[in-house]
Design a protein around this motif. Structure first.
Motif: not given
Lengths: 367, 523, 409
Positions: A122-124, A126-127, A130-131, A301-302, A306, B448, B451, C7, C18
């Motif tokens: 999930l962290l992967i 997410f990052v 985000y990028i 769209h945001n 997600v 993050i 970016a 979001a 986390f």
């Protein structure tokens, strides 16, 4: 939102999309087949990738800065284009899920063994999301930065490993048969076919001719990376030991020991590699997103971000019951899938484009 | 019109309330608006033999000497015989012959008159005229030009901006004597009516950027602007970011240098902190002293500052990650020494680090807020009680104290305070990530941040220029500063034309010297 | 706008998650049992693993909180038994208050019996687990290996580090015993010659030095020393080489960095000179005659004279030097030949000729590969050495008191 990326940035995106997960498995795959001649396979595979680069630059010139899908739509009609987009969506979804899983597996096996895989994955994602949510421009810049840092650290590691090299490990040269060499060049070809991501970057490039340029530079750099990585692994560990290790590159780097203080320098390269992996996932998710947007006629769209994040994490986690299964998948099925999807499909598209062009030319001539 | 100026005021500010011809009505309105406070002076007198007039000003914000002179001159005028041609135009006569103040304006609307008085002007009302003369006799108490307290240098000018906008513009004008230096005045804040000046050099700053900043400033709709920080938050490109998108400085030389590179400055009345934009990340690590010192030491210091930023952002998190996840990265002797220190420490490394960091932040805040006299008390308490005793009592490990203090010192190396606070905020997030995922978490956090920074813009200029997007021509002043003669072109990243700074050809004396020597040898 | 807010809040909540659930793998430094040396013995079918665990507070002299001072032992040693190595490891949880931590494990000592029964499980453990590092030094002990770990050292507080340092220095300055790291062991066992050499570590002396009381004296009753060289063939130990043979094999293998030799004087065989070899390289020149392999071993060294007892000679005279060089060459050839005889006796290709043959004679190799041992037994070697004395030290002739007195007269 008029975003533009330079050739350099596009090249960096390609290299980041092609290299990081490949260097984890390529030494293993290649050296298993051709032993000490492994360093040669990437060079051979570069030859095989040249036609694809030709196709890419052909399509680039053809679509003239428009998004790939719009171009296909105008040539093949809406239904066909949507179909193609769906096929690509599936490909990029599966690819990115496998990359996420590979990455998460590595982190989990090497560093944080008891942390749930789900959290890491999930962290992967997410990052990565985000990028790419920041836009293509940001992706290009991040890729460029990461590539620069990776080259720097790779150079440093090559230098630090100097005492560990045994050049005899390369001898005797060309012991393997040409057939074996050909087979061994298949996995690198598979990985290299991902240079087709450049086609999705088309509308953001300054000129459409740059697409081919970026593809050829990216493929060249990736080939050099593969060669270097295989050569380092061979020179340090020898052809016999490598196939039995899961992560031979990092095992080779882990042997650095200069005095009491300079140890575990491989961590530095692993950090750069992680950065590269994050970028890779984000590039693939970007492609996936583009295709989904087109297939279902959605707007960016945001909420979609997600959803992408959760979907990819879920697929990455639950498609493969065991860590070994994903390796098996990456070793065998994924290479074939990559070649079929990237090589064959784009070849067909290219042929199709040529035909429709001829047809339209003919129609013009008639009228 | 004259009977209900108040109702006009209430009904809508769009309608301009003109002055009345009647002096008394005007004065009545003004005194009604201003009240009868003791510092409001309404002085009636006669000029031009028999014309009734009044001088209205606020004594506290006016300069007594200039008002005295003005009054004297006008009263003199009242005694002198008046030439006939001025009978018809007494206002012209006053302006031409008796007003001793240089900057005067003619005003027609009551609101403007009111504003002029509040600014410190003396307003001369003349009976029978709906126009008044506002003479700038402003001059309240102000601080002199002193050495800036927040950005000190060893070598370089020691003057700093003051709270007065006029002094500040003067300081800039003194540095750049060019007709292209432009200063656009604005008033922002419905109640404070703060003077805001946009300064730029025409031909160097990009036109579009100036238009954009003017547009954004005009959009501000607030009742008060007390410091440039208000402006900064109103007009910055992105609010949700830890990174500053404006540079602020107390140093006129820094502003001048920025203007000459294509930035614009925003001076706000009432604060010595002047904003500079567009800005890039690297700009926060360039101290104005870099350009006064030799280039080699300046480059070295710049690298030190950049690494200090990394240290202050990452060191505690790296310490946490390495000591609780990746112990194999430590050399054996170091590991054993750290392990020995941690014997008996009750907290996990993450909590320990958070505690110490928070303690430091509290100490630092205390150091800023407390009266200067008790400063030494804080340092004793901080250094001895919290540092040494905590270690001796076994509450924290000595290594953690070293890490935290080194981080703290590194954060002070960054020349810009607001970039330092960005590193402070990020530090805490990174510590959490490191405490949860180790180095992988740190890497995720860094990605993050990377970016985020790549996506930031300050007035259209990407935050990480010239690194990414790469602008090779501008790299001469990033990690190293090349000698002045080698920086031939102005940095192009702030837009505008990359005009030349120096003439073509090598300008160093060394080179010229060599040439002349060679010449001699030839002879 | 609201979408953006959702979001963002999702992101914040994810971050909080986390943090709240975090710290799965966190392990504090004071929860680690830092292992400095491991040893592996066999007890019947079971494995006995012994750990030498560092007690940090006795070693580091900081502002120690629980600092027990230098009066207590720097390490503790304990053994666990299990059906596999890792099971034995896991049994440590039954008696150790802290988690065993192997990343700083410097040496692994394997008993002779274990080595003779096979090293495969050990290699597997070290290559499979990320916490066990491949850069650990491997040594063989005669007899029970636990005794070696229990031995304390005087200068180096942590015996594990001490053994590694001894091994490292020895390889650097004597080159007779190799320093072999775990991955090197795996590499050489997986190479064509499938054999390697490992150094031996043993306790010299009578009683064990496992009590701190002995530190009150200047001489320890027993010491850790490096001894012979164990020969490993296909994961099993097959025999021992003496140090002389070991140096000879090292010459053939081209693993000599620096070394000392003491050749007999050219003019008086009862006396000896001493030469420090600064660098040495070996070239192998294989040749094939009638299907039989013969190898020319050409050793080229340069060194300096560190001691001579060889009568009165002018050391500036090139002829004298040439004679000394010849003596040194003879010595080296003797070493190499004795080493060669030893490996032939053990039928083990510890000199790595198989790899050379594979590189040189690719085609024949496929034939030889199946029965390399018999091919190896038939190999003839011819050793030549070439020594250059580049430096004779600070006096230009051997110091002999009689002659010095004469000179005075």
């Amino acid at each position: 939102m008029n975003q533009r990326i330079s050739v350099l940035q596009a090249t960096a995106i390609i290299v980041n999309a092609v290299t990081p997960s490949a260097i984890m498995v390529i030494p293993n795959q290649v050296i298993l087949m051709v032993k000490q001649d492994g360093w040669f396979s990437p060079l051979l595979s570069f030859l095989f990738i040249l036609p694809l680069i030709y196709i890419i630059s052909g399509i680039c010139r053809r679509n003239n800065g428009k998004p790939l899908m719009e171009c296909l739509e105008s040539s093949f009609g809406k239904a066909a284009a949507t179909g193609i987009a769906l096929i690509f969506s599936a490909y990029y979804l599966i690819s990115s899920a496998s990359v996420v899983r590979q990455f998460a597996n590595f982190i989990s096996e090497q560093f944080i063994m008891t942390t749930p895989l789900a959290v890491i994955a999930l962290l992967i994602t997410f990052v990565a999301v985000y990028i790419f949510a920041q836009g293509v421009e940001v992706m290009g810049r991040v890729s460029f930065f990461v590539l620069f840092v990776s080259i720097l650290f790779l150079g440093m590691n090559i230098f630090l490993l100097w005492g560990q090299y045994d050049w005899n490990h390369f001898l005797p040269v060309f012991e393997t048969t040409p057939l074996e060499q050909l087979t061994a060049s298949v996995p690198p070809v598979g990985w290299l076919t991902d240079i087709t991501v450049v086609l999705l970057l088309m509308p953001y490039m300054k000129a459409s001719a740059y697409g081919g340029k970026a593809a050829i530079w990216g493929a060249m750099m990736a080939t050099v990376f593969y060669c270097l990585i295989i050569a380092i692994t061979l020179a340090v560990l020898g052809a016999k030991l490598v196939p039995s290790l899961t992560y031979p590159v990092f095992a080779a780097l882990g042997t650095v020991q200069i005095g009491e203080f300079v140890e575990r320098i491989d961590f530095i390269l692993i950090m750069a590699w992680m950065a590269s992996m994050f970028t890779k996932v984000s590039v693939f998710l970007f492609c996936f997103n583009q295709m989904v947007l087109y297939s279902f006629r959605l707007r960016s769209h945001n909420g979609l971000y997600v959803a992408t994040c959760l979907l990819v994490t879920a697929i990455a986690l639950y498609s493969w019951p065991r860590n070994g299964a994903v390796n098996e998948f990456v070793f065998k099925s994924l290479t074939v899938y990559k070649i079929i999807n990237n090589y064959a499909l784009f070849f067909l598209i290219w042929i199709g484009l040529l035909l429709t062009k001829r047809k339209s030319n003919a129609e013009e001539a008639v009228s | 019109m004259s009977e209900s100026p108040k109702s006009g005021n209430e009904s809508g500010s769009d309608a301009v309330k003109a002055l009345s011809n009647d002096l008394d009505a005007n004065i009545k309105w003004l005194s009604g608006e201003l009240g009868t406070e003791p510092d409001i002076v309404i002085r009636r007198f006669q000029v031009l033999r028999n014309k009734r007039a009044a001088l209205v000003y606020i004594s506290d914000i006016s300069n007594d000497a200039s008002i005295n002179t003005l009054m004297m001159s006008m009263l003199d005028e009242g005694l002198k015989p008046v030439a006939d041609e001025y009978e018809e135009e007494p206002l012209q006569a006053l302006m031409l012959r008796s007003i001793t103040v240089g900057a005067i304006r003619q005003l027609n609307s009551l609101d403007h008159v009111l504003l002029a008085i509040l600014e410190g002007c003396s307003v001369i009302l003349l009976d029978g005229f709906a126009t008044v003369i506002a003479a700038d006799t402003g001059g309240s108490e102000k601080r002199g030009v002193e050495e800036p307290s927040s950005q000190t240098v060893v070598r370089g000018p020691k003057e700093g901006f003051t709270e007065s906008v006029r002094t500040n513009t003067a300081l800039i004008r003194a540095k750049i004597k060019s007709a292209d230096l432009r200063m656009e005045y604005k008033r922002i804040g419905k109640r404070t009516q703060t003077t805001v000046v946009v300064v730029y050099i025409r031909g160097i700053a990009e036109e579009k950027t100036i238009q954009e900043v003017n547009r954004r400033l005009d959009l501000i709709d607030t009742d008060s602007i007390l410091e440039s920080g208000y402006i900064e938050e109103f007009i910055q490109d992105k609010t949700f970011t830890p990174f500053p998108l404006f540079q602020n400085t107390e140093r006129p030389d820094a502003v001048a240098a920025g203007l000459l590179e294509g930035q614009f400055a925003i001076i706000v009345d009432g604060t010595p902190f002047v904003l500079l934009a567009p800005v890039t990340f690297i700009k926060f690590f360039q101290s104005s002293e870099d350009y006064y010192q030799r280039y080699d030491i300046a480059s070295f210091l710049r690298l030190i500052r950049l690494s200090s930023f990394l240290i202050s952002m990452l060191l505690p998190s790296l310490y946490i990650a390495i000591t609780t996840f990746h112990q194999e990265m430590l050399p054996t002797s170091l590991l054993i020494s750290l392990a020995a220190q941690r014997e008996g420490v009750p907290f996990p490394a993450l909590i320990e680090a958070m505690l110490m960091e928070l303690t430091f932040e509290i100490l630092r805040e205390a150091g800023v807020r407390m009266p200067r006299i008790i400063g030494s008390a804080i340092s004793i308490v901080g250094a001895l009680v919290l540092g040494q005793s905590a270690v001796q009592a076994g509450l924290v490990s000595a290594a953690m104290v070293i890490v935290v203090s080194f981080t703290a010192i590194a954060s002070f190396v960054i020349p810009s305070v607001n970039m330092g606070s960005a590193a402070r905020l990020i530090r805490f997030a990174m510590m959490f990530l490191a405490g949860t995922f180790g180095l992988f978490g740190i890497m995720a956090g860094l990605m993050i941040i990377l970016a985020h920074m790549s996506g930031l813009r300050s007035f259209g200029v990407s935050y990480l220029t010239p690194l990414s997007p790469l602008v090779p021509g501008n790299l001469k002043d990033v990690f190293v500063r090349v000698p002045w003669w080698a920086m031939k072109k102005r940095p192009s990243m702030y837009g505008g034309e990359p005009t030349t700074r120096q003439g073509s050809g090598k300008q160093s004396a060394e080179n010229q010297g060599n040439n002349s020597q060679e010449g001699k040898r030839d002879r | 706008m609201t979408a953006k807010r959702t979001a963002r809040s999702v992101a914040v909540m994810a971050l909080c998650l986390f943090m709240l659930t975090g710290c799965w793998d966190r392990i504090e430094l004071n929860e680690l049992a830092i292992t400095s040396a491991t040893s592996i013995d066999r007890d019947g079918e079971d494995w006995v693993v012994t750990f030498q665990v560092v007690i940090p507070s006795t070693i580091s002299s900081g502002i120690g909180i629980m600092g027990a001072g230098s009066g207590s032992s720097p390490v503790i040693v304990y053994s666990t038994k299990g059906k596999t190595i890792r099971e034995a490891n896991s049994r440590s949880y039954l008696e150790s208050p802290r988690k065993l931590y192997f990343a700083h494990n410097r040496v692994i000592v394997i008993s002779e019996e274990t080595a003779r029964r096979g090293l495969n499980p050990i290699l597997d453990v070290y290559l499979r687990n990320p916490d066990a590092r491949e850069t650990v030094d491997v040594l063989i002990s005669r007899g029970n290996s636990r005794n070696v770990l229990e031995q304390l050292m005087q200068i180096e507080r942590i015996p594990g580090n001490g053994i590694r340092e001894i091994n490292n220095r020895e390889e650097k300055y004597l080159s007779a015993l190799p320093e072999v790291k775990m991955y090197e062991l795996a590499m050489s066992l997986s190479s064509d010659s499938a054999s390697t050499l490992l150094p031996e570590v043993y306790l010299s002396g009578k009683t064990e030095t496992d009590s701190l009381k002995v530190f009150e004296k200047t001489t320890l009753p027993s010491k850790i020393r490096l001894g012979r060289i164990a020969v490993i063939k296909k994961d099993k130990m097959v025999g021992w080489l003496s140090r002389q043979e070991g140096l000879g094999v090292a010459f053939i293998r081209n693993t000599v960095d620096k070394s000392f030799i003491a050749p007999a004087c050219p003019n008086d065989p009862s006396k000896r000179a001493s030469i420090f070899l600064g660098s040495s390289t070996t070239k192998l020149k294989p040749s094939l005659q009638d299907g039989k392999l013969s190898v020319k071993v050409q050793i080229k060294s340069s060194g300096s004279l560190t001691q001579t007892d060889c009568g009165a000679k002018d050391l500036n005279n090139p002829e004298t030097i040439a004679e000394l060089e010849k003596a040194a060459e003879k010595e080296i050839v003797t070493y190499a030949e004795s080493g060669w005889r030893a490996v032939q006796r053990l039928k083990t290709d510890a000199v790595g000729f198989a790899d050379m043959a594979h590189r040189k004679y690719r085609r024949q190799w496929h034939k030889w590969e199946k029965d390399w041992d018999s091919v190896f037994a038939d190999i003839q070697i011819e050793v030549t050495a070439n020594v250059t004395l580049s430096n004779v030290g600070l006096s230009k002739e051997p110091i002999q008191v009689e002659r010095l007195m004469e000179g005075k007269k």
